[in-house]
Design an enzyme around this catalytic site. Structure first.
Site, PDB file in Angstrom:
ATOM      1  N   GLY A  99      -7.234  53.444  -4.122  1.00  0.00           N
ATOM      2  CA  GLY A  99      -5.996  52.854  -4.628  1.00  0.00           C
ATOM      3  C   GLY A  99      -5.871  51.434  -4.129  1.00  0.00           C
ATOM      4  O   GLY A  99      -6.572  50.547  -4.594  1.00  0.00           O
ATOM      5  N   ILE A 100      -4.995  51.231  -3.187  1.00  0.00           N
ATOM      6  CA  ILE A 100      -4.750  49.937  -2.549  1.00  0.00           C
ATOM      7  C   ILE A 100      -4.382  48.886  -3.606  1.00  0.00           C
ATOM      8  O   ILE A 100      -4.902  47.781  -3.619  1.00  0.00           O
ATOM      9  CB  ILE A 100      -5.939  49.466  -1.679  1.00  0.00           C
ATOM     10  CG1 ILE A 100      -6.525  50.612  -0.874  1.00  0.00           C
ATOM     11  CG2 ILE A 100      -5.502  48.340  -0.748  1.00  0.00           C
ATOM     12  CD1 ILE A 100      -7.841  50.277  -0.200  1.00  0.00           C
ATOM     13  N   HIS A 101      -3.480  49.254  -4.507  1.00  0.00           N
ATOM     14  CA  HIS A 101      -3.028  48.336  -5.542  1.00  0.00           C
ATOM     15  C   HIS A 101      -1.755  48.885  -6.186  1.00  0.00           C
ATOM     16  O   HIS A 101      -1.343  50.001  -5.906  1.00  0.00           O
ATOM     17  CB  HIS A 101      -4.114  48.123  -6.613  1.00  0.00           C
ATOM     18  CG  HIS A 101      -4.440  49.349  -7.402  1.00  0.00           C
ATOM     19  ND1 HIS A 101      -5.450  50.209  -7.046  1.00  0.00           N
ATOM     20  CD2 HIS A 101      -3.867  49.879  -8.514  1.00  0.00           C
ATOM     21  CE1 HIS A 101      -5.496  51.208  -7.914  1.00  0.00           C
ATOM     22  NE2 HIS A 101      -4.545  51.036  -8.820  1.00  0.00           N
ATOM     23  N   ALA A 102      -1.190  48.070  -7.039  1.00  0.00           N
ATOM     24  CA  ALA A 102      -0.064  48.472  -7.891  1.00  0.00           C
ATOM     25  C   ALA A 102      -0.429  48.104  -9.319  1.00  0.00           C
ATOM     26  O   ALA A 102      -1.416  47.405  -9.561  1.00  0.00           O
ATOM     27  CB  ALA A 102       1.212  47.751  -7.460  1.00  0.00           C
TER      28      ALA A 102
END
Length: 141
Positions: free
Chosen positions: A55-58
């Site tokens: 992930g580590i995102h939007a």
């Protein structure tokens, strides 16, 4: 902090959704027929090495629904101000992540299989990979 319950708002409208269960002598059927959006893309994440983060995102527009089909995963949801962790370890409980929610997944068990349903097709321009940019867009900085 206590483990969140289904329906409890976590950050930016993110919440756990409890799917229905039908159990009889033929086995267990899990039904998710009240999804918060129509899925246009699905994918799974599995075989994640120890210590790795995903992930580590939007997303600017895309909404996601995360379901751990097997094993367990720790999911972090963040609206730029509030950050909450949830353990996904029940295939009948999904994590809904609205657009503009920063998400990170970690602590995958060796047997974890994470199913992700997305409201939109893949579009690299929809991803926000820089946390400071995310905070500015989310109005949190």
């Amino acid at each position: 902090m206590s483990e969140p319950s289904t329906g409890e708002l976590l950050a930016n409208g993110a919440r756990l959704i409890d799917f229905g269960r039908v159990h009889d002598d033929r086995g267990l059927l899990i039904v998710g027929d009240h999804l918060p959006f129509g899925a246009r893309r699905i994918f799974t994440v599995q075989g994640v090495p120890d210590g790795a983060n995903r992930g580590i995102h939007a997303h600017r527009k895309c909404q996601q629904l995360l379901v751990c089909l097997q094993g367990s995963v720790v999911a972090v949801v963040d609206d730029g101000v509030q950050r909450r962790e949830v353990v996904l370890d029940d295939p009948a409980v999904a994590l809904y992540m609205p657009a503009l929610t920063w998400g990170t997944q970690n602590n995958y068990s060796a047997d974890a299989v994470l199913l992700v349903l997305a409201s939109d097709h893949y579009d690299k321009a929809d991803y926000i990979d820089d946390y400071a940019e995310f905070q500015a867009l989310a109005g949190a900085s």
